[in-house]
Design a protein around this motif. Structure first.
Motif, PDB file in Angstrom:
ATOM      1  N   THR A 124      13.743  23.003  19.078  1.00 10.50           N
ATOM      2  CA  THR A 124      13.666  23.368  20.489  1.00 10.50           C
ATOM      3  C   THR A 124      14.295  22.302  21.371  1.00 10.50           C
ATOM      4  OG1 THR A 124      11.603  24.564  20.044  1.00 10.50           O
ATOM      5  CG2 THR A 124      12.109  24.082  22.344  1.00 10.50           C
ATOM      6  N   ARG A 125      14.013  21.049  21.077  1.00 10.59           N
ATOM      7  CA  ARG A 125      14.571  19.949  21.878  1.00 10.59           C
ATOM      8  C   ARG A 125      16.096  19.943  21.795  1.00 10.59           C
ATOM      9  NH1 ARG A 125      12.493  15.588  24.242  1.00 10.59           N
ATOM     10  NH2 ARG A 125      10.441  16.111  23.389  1.00 10.59           N
ATOM     11  N   GLU A 126      16.643  20.165  20.611  1.00 10.31           N
ATOM     12  CA  GLU A 126      18.094  20.178  20.448  1.00 10.31           C
ATOM     13  C   GLU A 126      18.713  21.329  21.233  1.00 10.31           C
ATOM     14  OE1 GLU A 126      21.940  19.348  19.485  1.00 10.31           O
ATOM     15  OE2 GLU A 126      20.157  18.082  19.324  1.00 10.31           O
ATOM     16  N   MET A 127      18.082  22.503  21.183  1.00  9.27           N
ATOM     17  CA  MET A 127      18.591  23.647  21.924  1.00  9.27           C
ATOM     18  C   MET A 127      18.540  23.383  23.431  1.00  9.27           C
ATOM     19  SD  MET A 127      17.609  26.348  23.967  1.00  9.27           S
ATOM     20  CE  MET A 127      15.837  26.380  23.683  1.00  9.27           C
ATOM     21  N   VAL A 128      17.417  22.830  23.913  1.00  9.24           N
ATOM     22  CA  VAL A 128      17.267  22.551  25.348  1.00  9.24           C
ATOM     23  C   VAL A 128      18.305  21.536  25.799  1.00  9.24           C
ATOM     24  CG1 VAL A 128      15.744  21.510  27.076  1.00  9.24           C
ATOM     25  CG2 VAL A 128      14.832  23.183  25.455  1.00  9.24           C
ATOM     26  N   ARG A 129      18.500  20.498  25.005  1.00  7.32           N
ATOM     27  CA  ARG A 129      19.506  19.485  25.366  1.00  7.32           C
ATOM     28  C   ARG A 129      20.898  20.116  25.465  1.00  7.32           C
ATOM     29  NH1 ARG A 129      20.660  14.030  25.319  1.00  7.32           N
ATOM     30  NH2 ARG A 129      18.524  13.460  24.790  1.00  7.32           N
ATOM     31  N   GLN A 130      21.242  20.959  24.512  1.00 15.15           N
ATOM     32  CA  GLN A 130      22.554  21.607  24.532  1.00 15.15           C
ATOM     33  C   GLN A 130      22.739  22.441  25.795  1.00 15.15           C
ATOM     34  OE1 GLN A 130      23.114  23.810  20.906  1.00 15.15           O
ATOM     35  NE2 GLN A 130      23.017  21.997  19.602  1.00 15.15           N
ATOM     36  N   ARG A 131      21.687  23.184  26.169  1.00 14.33           N
ATOM     37  CA  ARG A 131      21.793  24.032  27.382  1.00 14.33           C
ATOM     38  C   ARG A 131      21.889  23.185  28.641  1.00 14.33           C
ATOM     39  NH1 ARG A 131      23.650  26.425  30.620  1.00 14.33           N
ATOM     40  NH2 ARG A 131      22.936  28.324  31.727  1.00 14.33           N
ATOM     41  N   ILE A 132      21.168  22.077  28.690  1.00 12.28           N
ATOM     42  CA  ILE A 132      21.229  21.185  29.849  1.00 12.28           C
ATOM     43  C   ILE A 132      22.618  20.580  29.983  1.00 12.28           C
ATOM     44  CG2 ILE A 132      20.424  18.945  30.700  1.00 12.28           C
ATOM     45  CD1 ILE A 132      17.632  19.724  29.645  1.00 12.28           C
ATOM     46  N   VAL A 133      23.141  20.064  28.889  1.00 12.29           N
ATOM     47  CA  VAL A 133      24.473  19.443  28.903  1.00 12.29           C
ATOM     48  C   VAL A 133      25.532  20.470  29.293  1.00 12.29           C
ATOM     49  CG1 VAL A 133      26.263  18.399  27.465  1.00 12.29           C
ATOM     50  CG2 VAL A 133      23.883  17.627  27.261  1.00 12.29           C
ATOM     51  N   GLU A 134      25.426  21.662  28.719  1.00 10.66           N
ATOM     52  CA  GLU A 134      26.386  22.723  29.041  1.00 10.66           C
ATOM     53  C   GLU A 134      26.338  23.061  30.528  1.00 10.66           C
ATOM     54  OE1 GLU A 134      27.358  27.245  27.465  1.00 10.66           O
ATOM     55  OE2 GLU A 134      25.271  26.583  27.599  1.00 10.66           O
ATOM     56  N   GLY A 135      25.136  23.187  31.072  1.00  6.97           N
ATOM     57  CA  GLY A 135      25.001  23.525  32.490  1.00  6.97           C
ATOM     58  C   GLY A 135      25.584  22.459  33.389  1.00  6.97           C
ATOM     59  N   ILE A 136      25.342  21.198  33.056  1.00  4.95           N
ATOM     60  CA  ILE A 136      25.868  20.092  33.875  1.00  4.95           C
ATOM     61  C   ILE A 136      27.388  20.041  33.786  1.00  4.95           C
ATOM     62  CG2 ILE A 136      25.975  17.581  34.058  1.00  4.95           C
ATOM     63  CD1 ILE A 136      23.016  17.519  33.221  1.00  4.95           C
ATOM     64  N   GLU A 137      27.921  20.165  32.565  1.00  2.00           N
ATOM     65  CA  GLU A 137      29.377  20.065  32.378  1.00  2.00           C
ATOM     66  C   GLU A 137      30.115  21.203  33.065  1.00  2.00           C
ATOM     67  OE1 GLU A 137      29.912  19.854  28.164  1.00  2.00           O
ATOM     68  OE2 GLU A 137      29.564  17.673  28.086  1.00  2.00           O
ATOM     69  N   LYS A 138      29.497  22.396  33.098  1.00  2.00           N
ATOM     70  CA  LYS A 138      30.147  23.545  33.718  1.00  2.00           C
ATOM     71  C   LYS A 138      29.869  23.641  35.215  1.00  2.00           C
ATOM     72  CE  LYS A 138      30.338  26.564  29.656  1.00  2.00           C
ATOM     73  NZ  LYS A 138      29.902  27.881  29.097  1.00  2.00           N
ATOM     74  N   GLY A 139      29.037  22.746  35.723  1.00  2.00           N
ATOM     75  CA  GLY A 139      28.711  22.769  37.143  1.00  2.00           C
ATOM     76  C   GLY A 139      27.906  23.994  37.548  1.00  2.00           C
ATOM     77  N   GLU A 140      27.079  24.495  36.646  1.00  2.00           N
ATOM     78  CA  GLU A 140      26.272  25.674  36.943  1.00  2.00           C
ATOM     79  C   GLU A 140      25.170  25.345  37.955  1.00  2.00           C
ATOM     80  OE1 GLU A 140      25.150  28.249  33.568  1.00  2.00           O
ATOM     81  OE2 GLU A 140      26.220  26.810  32.317  1.00  2.00           O
ATOM     82  N   ASN A 141      24.706  26.371  38.633  1.00  2.00           N
ATOM     83  CA  ASN A 141      23.601  26.211  39.569  1.00  2.00           C
ATOM     84  C   ASN A 141      22.394  25.654  38.810  1.00  2.00           C
ATOM     85  OD1 ASN A 141      21.115  26.903  41.007  1.00  2.00           O
ATOM     86  ND2 ASN A 141      22.447  28.035  42.401  1.00  2.00           N
ATOM     87  N   PRO A 142      21.847  24.487  39.214  1.00  2.56           N
ATOM     88  CA  PRO A 142      20.735  23.872  38.484  1.00  2.56           C
ATOM     89  C   PRO A 142      19.517  24.788  38.346  1.00  2.56           C
ATOM     90  CG  PRO A 142      21.699  22.289  39.979  1.00  2.56           C
ATOM     91  CD  PRO A 142      22.331  23.612  40.295  1.00  2.56           C
ATOM     92  N   ARG A 143      19.232  25.565  39.381  1.00  3.83           N
ATOM     93  CA  ARG A 143      18.068  26.459  39.290  1.00  3.83           C
ATOM     94  C   ARG A 143      18.314  27.566  38.262  1.00  3.83           C
ATOM     95  NH1 ARG A 143      13.494  26.841  41.885  1.00  3.83           N
ATOM     96  NH2 ARG A 143      14.194  25.177  43.301  1.00  3.83           N
ATOM     97  N   THR A 144      19.544  28.017  38.170  1.00  2.89           N
ATOM     98  CA  THR A 144      19.869  29.026  37.158  1.00  2.89           C
ATOM     99  C   THR A 144      19.650  28.474  35.767  1.00  2.89           C
ATOM    100  OG1 THR A 144      21.503  30.109  38.596  1.00  2.89           O
ATOM    101  CG2 THR A 144      21.711  30.477  36.230  1.00  2.89           C
ATOM    102  N   VAL A 145      20.097  27.239  35.533  1.00  5.40           N
ATOM    103  CA  VAL A 145      19.907  26.609  34.220  1.00  5.40           C
ATOM    104  C   VAL A 145      18.418  26.463  33.925  1.00  5.40           C
ATOM    105  CG1 VAL A 145      20.298  24.534  32.831  1.00  5.40           C
ATOM    106  CG2 VAL A 145      22.101  25.377  34.361  1.00  5.40           C
ATOM    107  N   ALA A 146      17.651  26.021  34.915  1.00  8.27           N
ATOM    108  CA  ALA A 146      16.212  25.830  34.722  1.00  8.27           C
ATOM    109  C   ALA A 146      15.530  27.144  34.364  1.00  8.27           C
ATOM    110  CB  ALA A 146      15.595  25.234  35.986  1.00  8.27           C
ATOM    111  N   LEU A 147      15.873  28.209  35.083  1.00 12.47           N
ATOM    112  CA  LEU A 147      15.244  29.505  34.834  1.00 12.47           C
ATOM    113  C   LEU A 147      15.754  30.146  33.540  1.00 12.47           C
ATOM    114  CD1 LEU A 147      15.045  30.984  38.447  1.00 12.47           C
ATOM    115  CD2 LEU A 147      13.247  29.893  37.102  1.00 12.47           C
ATOM    116  N   ASP A 148      16.975  29.800  33.148  1.00  6.99           N
ATOM    117  CA  ASP A 148      17.451  30.263  31.842  1.00  6.99           C
ATOM    118  C   ASP A 148      16.559  29.697  30.735  1.00  6.99           C
ATOM    119  OD1 ASP A 148      19.509  31.732  32.874  1.00  6.99           O
ATOM    120  OD2 ASP A 148      21.095  30.324  32.329  1.00  6.99           O
ATOM    121  N   LEU A 149      16.122  28.470  30.912  1.00 14.06           N
ATOM    122  CA  LEU A 149      15.280  27.832  29.908  1.00 14.06           C
ATOM    123  C   LEU A 149      13.866  28.399  29.911  1.00 14.06           C
ATOM    124  CD1 LEU A 149      16.434  24.122  30.326  1.00 14.06           C
ATOM    125  CD2 LEU A 149      16.814  25.569  28.328  1.00 14.06           C
TER     126      LEU A 149
END
Length: 341
Positions: A124-149
């Motif tokens: 789970t930690r590895e998956m969450v880290r990957q999604r966080i890094v992906e969201g930051i690198e792509k400049g996604e809306n932070p709230r969208t990334v949070a709610l995706d998780l």
């Protein structure tokens, strides 16, 4: 059909209980995420801070660990209850009762539970880290990334649905593939989406209509379809964990129940033979189809055609390719006359 008083019957009792324990731990983990702080950390690009805000904690899976211990005890009691009582040369009755405080039993439970929870938390930690890094690198809306998780709250149930927490990195890729095919607008890719096993088939007509009319699927409809797919993926993982870990615990307790009887002098190890039993239908692995009926001595391992050694079906020491969602079980036969002169 499982017979009364069988390991198969216990599986049908304990697999759903362990699945529910896993799901409840996932839901609780999602609810504990500090969303506003997570959004803040994502805005800063602070990966470690975002992970802390998610707050993954192995303690959340304590109920799963406890459920495995209860299944283990149930399997051991079933086994020892079915071993015939004997008498020693002096006429004293020998009848073992399963002892969960036995050092070997305690050690197995402690190590098995700790390893399982650690593996779930690590995945789970590895998956969450990957999604966080992906969201930051792509400049996604932070709230969208949070709610995706965490998932979005369903007003009807009050529970978060469609979140990534609880899935493995591989399962998240399944979801991404499904979503990409739906959003592609390409009829060929949308047909591929219709072949994905975890989709919600209630939406098939929507996809078929889009293909037939040559029009894209509405974005809000895709969001609902992806949420349904996420829910199915989480249910699939819960069912896999429930069945796999229930069978591992039950077969290990079966082995230990017999060992306790051997230690008491009620049974001699040379009297015992293990027999692999497969479900023998179209869903059975080809390796397990060939294992069906194979007999080995009690302390020997079954040898899969793949080369893997399994002490019993769902042996946690065996490769996952031989254990996940397996429906096989094991019988132990006792030959009362073997070794008698």
């Amino acid at each position: 059909m499982a017979s009364n008083g069988s390991i198969e019957q216990l599986v049908e009792v304990w697999a759903p209980k362990l699945s529910r324990a896993f799901l409840e731990a996932v839901y609780a983990s999602r609810d504990r995420v500090q969303i506003e702080l997570l959004v803040k950390m994502l805005e800063r690009g602070d990966v470690d801070g975002a992970l802390r805000a998610v707050g993954l904690d192995p303690v959340a899976f304590r109920a799963l660990d406890a459920g495995i211990a209860q299944a283990f005890e149930a399997g051991g009691k079933l086994t020892t209850g079915q071993i015939p009582a004997t008498r020693d040369p002096d006429g004293f009755l020998l009848k073992v009762q399963f002892d969960t405080r036995n050092l070997e039993a305690e050690r197995w439970l402690r190590e098995f539970g700790a390893d399982l929870v650690a593996e779930i938390e690590r995945d789970t930690r590895e998956m969450v880290r990957q999604r966080i890094v992906e969201g930051i690198e792509k400049g996604e809306n932070p709230r969208t990334v949070a709610l995706d998780l965490t998932g979005r709250i369903n007003p009807a149930t009050g529970r978060r649905e469609g979140g990534l927490i609880g899935l493995t990195s591989s399962q998240v890729k399944w979801v991404a593939s499904y979503e990409a095919r739906l959003r592609s607008g390409d009829p060929a890719q949308m047909r591929e989406a219709l072949a994905m096993g975890l989709r919600d088939k209630r939406y098939d007509r929507t996809v078929e209509k889009a293909i037939r009319e040559g029009k894209p699927i509405p974005a809000d409809k895709i969001d609902k379809m992806v949420t349904a797919y996420l829910n199915s993926a989480l249910k699939y993982r819960a069912e896999a964990i429930g069945r796999t870990e229930a069978l591992s615990a039950l077969h290990e307790s079966q082995m230990q129940g017999w060992r306790q009887a051997i230690a008491k002098g009620q049974v001699r190890v040379e009297q015992l033979t293990k027999v692999w039993r497969s479900a023998m239908d179209e869903r059975v692995r080809h390796t397990h189809r060939r294992l069906n009926g194979q007999q080995v001595a009690f302390e020997e391992a079954f040898v899969s055609p793949s080369g893997a050694l399994l002490r019993y079906p769902h042996d946690p020491m065996a490769p996952s390719s031989e254990t996940v969602m397996c429906r096989c079980h094991m019988d132990v036969k006792m030959d009362f006359l073997k070794g008698v002169k």
